[in-house]
Design an enzyme around this catalytic site. Structure first.
Site, mmCIF file in Angstrom:
data_model
loop_
_atom_site.group_PDB
_atom_site.id
_atom_site.type_symbol
_atom_site.label_atom_id
_atom_site.label_comp_id
_atom_site.label_asym_id
_atom_site.label_seq_id
_atom_site.Cartn_x
_atom_site.Cartn_y
_atom_site.Cartn_z
ATOM 1 C CE LYS A 165 47.629 -70.815 7.982
ATOM 2 N NZ LYS A 165 47.400 -71.572 6.739
ATOM 3 C CG ASN A 218 54.671 -78.455 1.012
ATOM 4 O OD1 ASN A 218 53.661 -78.189 0.373
ATOM 5 N ND2 ASN A 218 54.914 -79.669 1.461
HETATM 6 P P1 NAD Z 1 57.627 -73.207 2.966
HETATM 7 O O1 NAD Z 1 58.058 -72.713 4.274
HETATM 8 O O2 NAD Z 1 57.790 -74.647 2.659
HETATM 9 O O3 NAD Z 1 58.357 -72.370 1.800
HETATM 10 C C1 NAD Z 1 58.294 -70.978 1.742
HETATM 11 C C2 NAD Z 1 59.137 -70.510 0.560
HETATM 12 O O4 NAD Z 1 58.970 -69.086 0.438
HETATM 13 C C3 NAD Z 1 60.646 -70.757 0.746
HETATM 14 O O5 NAD Z 1 61.246 -71.051 -0.489
HETATM 15 C C4 NAD Z 1 61.141 -69.406 1.264
HETATM 16 O O6 NAD Z 1 62.521 -69.173 0.992
HETATM 17 C C5 NAD Z 1 60.257 -68.471 0.461
HETATM 18 N N1 NAD Z 1 60.151 -67.145 1.097
HETATM 19 C C6 NAD Z 1 60.036 -66.854 2.418
HETATM 20 N N2 NAD Z 1 60.039 -65.515 2.594
HETATM 21 C C7 NAD Z 1 60.144 -64.965 1.350
HETATM 22 C C8 NAD Z 1 60.206 -63.641 0.855
HETATM 23 N N3 NAD Z 1 60.172 -62.591 1.683
HETATM 24 N N4 NAD Z 1 60.297 -63.449 -0.485
HETATM 25 C C9 NAD Z 1 60.337 -64.506 -1.333
HETATM 26 N N5 NAD Z 1 60.299 -65.779 -0.919
HETATM 27 C C10 NAD Z 1 60.204 -66.004 0.398
HETATM 28 O O7 NAD Z 1 56.082 -72.765 2.823
HETATM 29 P P2 NAD Z 1 54.952 -73.421 1.939
HETATM 30 O O8 NAD Z 1 54.242 -74.416 2.759
HETATM 31 O O9 NAD Z 1 55.495 -73.780 0.597
HETATM 32 O O10 NAD Z 1 53.952 -72.180 1.805
HETATM 33 C C11 NAD Z 1 54.139 -71.177 0.814
HETATM 34 C C12 NAD Z 1 52.813 -70.437 0.632
HETATM 35 O O11 NAD Z 1 51.793 -71.368 0.273
HETATM 36 C C13 NAD Z 1 52.300 -69.733 1.900
HETATM 37 O O12 NAD Z 1 51.598 -68.569 1.550
HETATM 38 C C14 NAD Z 1 51.342 -70.742 2.482
HETATM 39 O O13 NAD Z 1 50.379 -70.149 3.342
HETATM 40 C C15 NAD Z 1 50.721 -71.282 1.209
HETATM 41 N N6 NAD Z 1 50.074 -72.571 1.388
HETATM 42 C C16 NAD Z 1 50.795 -73.674 1.757
HETATM 43 C C17 NAD Z 1 50.129 -74.874 1.937
HETATM 44 C C18 NAD Z 1 50.848 -76.137 2.314
HETATM 45 O O14 NAD Z 1 50.198 -77.170 2.390
HETATM 46 N N7 NAD Z 1 52.162 -76.116 2.510
HETATM 47 C C19 NAD Z 1 48.759 -74.945 1.746
HETATM 48 C C20 NAD Z 1 48.064 -73.826 1.333
HETATM 49 C C21 NAD Z 1 48.742 -72.621 1.154
#
Ligand code: NAD
Length: 420
Positions: free
Chosen positions: A112, A227
Site C-alpha cells: 500500500k 469510486n
Molecule cells: P474515493 O476517493 O473515490 O471516494 C471517497 C469518498 O469518501 C468520497 O465520496 C469522499 O467525499 C468520501 N469521504 C472522504 N472523507 C470522508 C469523511 N471524513 N467522511 C465521510 N466521507 C468521506 O475513494 P474510493 O476508491 O471509493 O474508496 C473508498 C473506500 O473504499 C476506502 O476505504 C478505500 O480504501 C476502499 N476501497 C476502494 C477500492 C477501490 O478500488 N477504489 C478497493 C478496495 C477498497
C-alpha cells in the site's frame, strides 16, 4: 484516562488488525514467530517528494510505500492521496491487502502507498507532478514482479496513467503490468473501475439471502460517494433496492422514499462530492444511524465505533471501505446478530480485477467485460461461502473467519520458504 487510552487503541487501525491476526494465527495453531513476521510490513519506505507548485513555490510532500509480505508473490495495493494519511494507516492497509489476496486466492502479498496531501486543493498539473515524483521516489522497490500499485482514495485512472508513464521512462521499456486501474487504452481491464462495487454488490446479495431479505425494495444506506460508493449506489438501484441515504466528506442526503441516484451520479464531482449542492443535509453520524436494512460504509476508517454501534439499525453491514468498524463495534454488532461482512472480503473485488488486469498485461491478450464479470462473480461467491461457513463451523464472527482464511496461504508460503 485509562478509558481514553482504550478508545485510542481501538481507533489505532494497525493495533486493531494486529490483534485479529494474532487471534487468527492462534486459532490455526501457528507459533508466535509467525505472528512476529506478520504483524508489520517486511519493508516500509518513507519518501520526501519536492513538487513545483503552479505559483512557483516548492512544496515537500511526505509519502509512504509499505510491502507487507512477499512470500506468495509480488506485493500489490493502492496509493492513497489524503491529508490524513499516516505511516500506521499505510502499514495497516498493506496488511489488509495481504489478507484480501489470501481470501480471493491471488498470487500476491499486500502492499500500500500514500501521500499526505489534499488533491482537492491541487491543480491538474500539480497532481501530475506529485504522481510522477512519487514514482521516482519509490521506483527502486516497485515493478511488475515486485510491487504493483493501483488507485485508492482520491487517486484515479489518470493518476495511474502518469505513474505508468514515469515508470516506463525510468525503466526505458513499456511496462503495463507495473500498475493497475489504468485507462483502457493503456492496458486497463474492462470492469476494473466498477470492480470493487461489483464485489460489494455480490456480498450484499449473498448476505441478504442468508438473512432472508429480498433485495427488491430493501432500504440501503451508503456512506461515501466515490469510486466504491457511487457505483454501488447504481448497482443497488438497478437491483430494485431503495437507496435512502448517501454521503460524502461534507454531509449526507436522506429520502425515505429513495434518492434519485441517476441525478446524483450526474452531479457528483471527480472526488465523489455531491452534497454541497443541497441545503437539506444530515451529518455522516446521523446517516450511519438511519433506519435501513443494509448499511455500507464506503468512505474511511473508524466510522462505526462503540459510541454508535448500539444505534446502528441495519441488519446487514457490508464494509466496502477499509477498516470502517472498530473491533469493539464488531463485537457489539455481532452480539446484536447484525451480519457484518468484513472489508477484507467485501472490498476484494477491486484487487481481484486488478489481478485480472495484470494477467492480461502479462499475456498481452485482453478479455471482454462479460469474461471479467463472470470470473469475478465466481471468485466472490466462493470466497463469501468459505468465510460464512468457517464462521459458522468455528463459531467466530466473519471478520475472524476471513482473517483465518486470509493469513493461511501466506503463513504456509513463509514456512515453505524457511522464514519461520
Ligand atoms: P474515493 O476517493 O473515490 O471516494 C471517497 C469518498 O469518501 C468520497 O465520496 C469522499 O467525499 C468520501 N469521504 C472522504 N472523507 C470522508 C469523511 N471524513 N467522511 C465521510 N466521507 C468521506 O475513494 P474510493 O476508491 O471509493 O474508496 C473508498 C473506500 O473504499 C476506502 O476505504 C478505500 O480504501 C476502499 N476501497 C476502494 C477500492 C477501490 O478500488 N477504489 C478497493 C478496495 C477498497
Amino acid at each position: 484516562m485509562a478509558e481514553n487510552k482504550q478508545q485510542a487503541e481501538q481507533l489505532d487501525v494497525l493495533a486493531a488488525t494486529q490483534s485479529v491476526i494474532k487471534k487468527a494465527l492462534d486459532k490455526l495453531g501457528y507459533p508466535d514467530e509467525m505472528y512476529e513476521l506478520m504483524k508489520e510490513p517486511i519493508r516500509m519506505l518513507t519518501v520526501r517528494i519536492p513538487v513545483k507548485m503552479d505559483d512557483g513555490s516548492t512544496n515537500i510532500f511526505t509519502g509512504y510505500r509499505a510491502q507487507h509480505n512477499d512470500s506468495v508473490g509480488p506485493t500489490k495495493g493502492g496509493v492513497r492521496f489524503h491529508p490524513s494519511v499516516t505511516e500506521k494507516e499505510v502499514k495497516a492497509l498493506s496488511i489488509w491487502m495481504s489478507l484480501k489476496a489470501g481470501i480471493v486466492d491471488l498470487p500476491y502479498g499486500g502492499g500500500k502507498g500514500g501521500i499526505i496531501c489534499d488533491p482537492r486543493e491541487m491543480s491538474f498539473r500539480e497532481l501530475e507532478r506529485i504522481s510522477r515524483g512519487y514514482v521516482r521516489a519509490i521506483s527502486q522497490i516497485v515493478g511488475p514482479t515486485k510491487d504493483i500499485p493501483a488507485p485508492d482514495v482520491f487517486t484515479n485512472s489518470q493518476i495511474m496513467a502518469w505513474m505508468l508513464d514515469e515508470y516506463s521512462r525510468i525503466r526505458e521499456f513499456d511496462s503495463p503490468g507495473f500498475i493497475t486501474g489504468k485507462p483502457l487504452v493503456l492496458g486497463g481491464s474492462h470492469g476494473r473501475e466498477s470492480a470493487t462495487a461489483k464485489g460489494v454488490t455480490i456480498c450484499i446479495r449473498e448476505a441478504a439471502k442468508k438473512k432472508g431479505i429480498d433485495l427488491d425494495g430493501a432500504r440501503v444506506v451508503i456512506q461515501g460517494f466515490g469510486n466504491a460508493g457511487s457505483f454501488l449506489a447504481k448497482f443497488m438501484h438497478d437491483a430494485g433496492a431503495l437507496v435512502v441515504g448517501i454521503s460524502d466528506a461534507y454531509g449526507g442526503l436522506y429520502d425515505p422514499d429513495g434518492l434519485d441516484i441517476d441525478y446524483l451520479l450526474d452531479r457528483r464531482d471527480s472526488f465523489g462530492t455531491v452534497t454541497k449542492l443541497f441545503r437539506d443535509t444530515i451529518s455522516n453520524q446521523e446517516l450511519l444511524e438511519l433506519d435501513c436494512d443494509i448499511l455500507v460504509p464506503a468512505a474511511i476508517e473508524n466510522q462505526i465505533t462503540e459510541a454508535n454501534a448500539d444505534r446502528i439499525k441495519a441488519s446487514i453491514v457490508v464494509e466496502a471501505a477499509n477498516g470502517p468498524t472498530t473491533m469493539e463495534a464488531t463485537r457489539i454488532l455481532t452480539e446484536r446478530d447484525v451480519l457484518l461482512v468484513p472489508d477484507v472480503l467485501a472490498s476484494a473485488g477491486g484487487v481481484t480485477v486488478s489481478y485480472f488486469e495484470w494477467v492480461q498485461n502479462n499475456q498481452g491478450y485482453y478479455w471482454t467485460e462479460d469474461e471479467v464479470e463472470g470470473k469475478l462473480e465466481a471468485v466472490m461467491v466462493g470466497s463469501f461461502e468459505n468465510i460464512y461457513n468457517l464462521a459458522r463451523v468455528r463459531k467466530v464472527d466473519m471478520r475472524l473467519a476471513a482473517y483465518m482464511i486470509g493469513v493461511r496461504k501466506m503463513a504456509e508460503a513463509s514456512r515453505f520458504r524457511g522464514w519461520v
